[in-house]
Scaffold this active site. Structure first.
Site, PDB file in Angstrom:
ATOM      1  N   HIS A  17     171.942 118.188 -16.022  1.00 33.19           N
ATOM      2  CA  HIS A  17     171.566 119.533 -15.575  1.00 33.19           C
ATOM      3  C   HIS A  17     171.284 119.530 -14.077  1.00 33.19           C
ATOM      4  CE1 HIS A  17     169.868 120.204 -19.861  1.00 33.19           C
ATOM      5  NE2 HIS A  17     170.988 120.885 -19.775  1.00 33.19           N
ATOM      6  N   LYS A  41     166.127 129.268 -31.785  1.00 33.71           N
ATOM      7  CA  LYS A  41     165.756 127.860 -31.608  1.00 33.71           C
ATOM      8  C   LYS A  41     164.280 127.700 -31.934  1.00 33.71           C
ATOM      9  CE  LYS A  41     169.257 125.993 -28.676  1.00 33.71           C
ATOM     10  NZ  LYS A  41     169.551 124.992 -27.668  1.00 33.71           N
ATOM     11  N   ARG A  91     181.336 119.154 -20.117  1.00 33.06           N
ATOM     12  CA  ARG A  91     181.392 117.709 -20.334  1.00 33.06           C
ATOM     13  C   ARG A  91     182.709 117.298 -20.988  1.00 33.06           C
ATOM     14  NH1 ARG A  91     175.760 117.771 -23.339  1.00 33.06           N
ATOM     15  NH2 ARG A  91     177.073 119.192 -24.451  1.00 33.06           N
ATOM     16  N   SER A 129     170.569 117.336 -23.844  1.00 36.22           N
ATOM     17  CA  SER A 129     169.136 117.393 -24.158  1.00 36.22           C
ATOM     18  C   SER A 129     168.878 116.857 -25.563  1.00 36.22           C
ATOM     19  CB  SER A 129     168.622 118.824 -24.041  1.00 36.22           C
ATOM     20  OG  SER A 129     168.639 119.256 -22.708  1.00 36.22           O
TER      21      SER A 129
END
Length: 160
Positions: A17, A41, A91, A129
């Site tokens: 990040h 979440k 990614r 994360s």
């Protein structure tokens, strides 16, 4: 003035990040790191306020970076703060598929907002994360995965 948003959950903020934040901050006049307050979440490691504090801690030397939280649609937040660009880190190919779909949805909702994709540095291709949390939860070494200040905070959270 070109203002951009780099949205995410940042739970916790990783070196991946921070890499995207640092590189994106060089491309725009103002970069707002936007923490989504996502009601879906339920198992966040850190509160939104803690994540704001963590991001301010690790981006403090970047003069054109701000940190804020938002609820609801990203495009509504972008319009509210007059941001014209959304920054997304990639990614892998699977990231691109999801991010491209979101970019198209955002564009259909607000035609004036562009999405810029920045590929993650090779050093952080494996990093997320979720990975950091899993490694830390089982007592693994997260050095190099998160900024040093955040490493201590994550490990302390799992000691409790």
């Amino acid at each position: 003035m070109l203002k951009a948003i780099y949205p995410g959950s940042f739970d916790p903020v990783t070196n991946g990040h921070l890499d995207i934040i640092t590189r994106a901050s060089k491309l725009v006049d103002c970069l707002v790191v936007g923490i989504l307050e996502n009601p879906n979440k339920k198992n966040s490691l850190f509160t939104v306020d803690e994540r704001i504090e963590h991001l301010k801690l690790v981006t403090g030397e970047l003069e054109n970076v701000e940190v804020a939280s938002f609820k609801g649609l990203l495009v509504d937040f972008a319009e509210k703060i007059d941001a014209k660009v959304v920054i997304r880190g990639l990614r892998a190919v699977t990231d691109f598929e999801n991010e491209f779909q979101m970019a198209l949805i955002n564009r259909s909702l607000h035609n004036d907002i562009e999405t810029f994709f920045i590929s993650t540095s090779v050093n952080y291709l494996y990093l997320s994360s979720s990975t950091v949390k899993e490694v830390a939860m089982f007592g693994g070494n997260i050095k190099g995965m998160v900024p040093p200040e955040i490493e201590k905070i994550v490990l302390e959270k799992y000691r409790k």
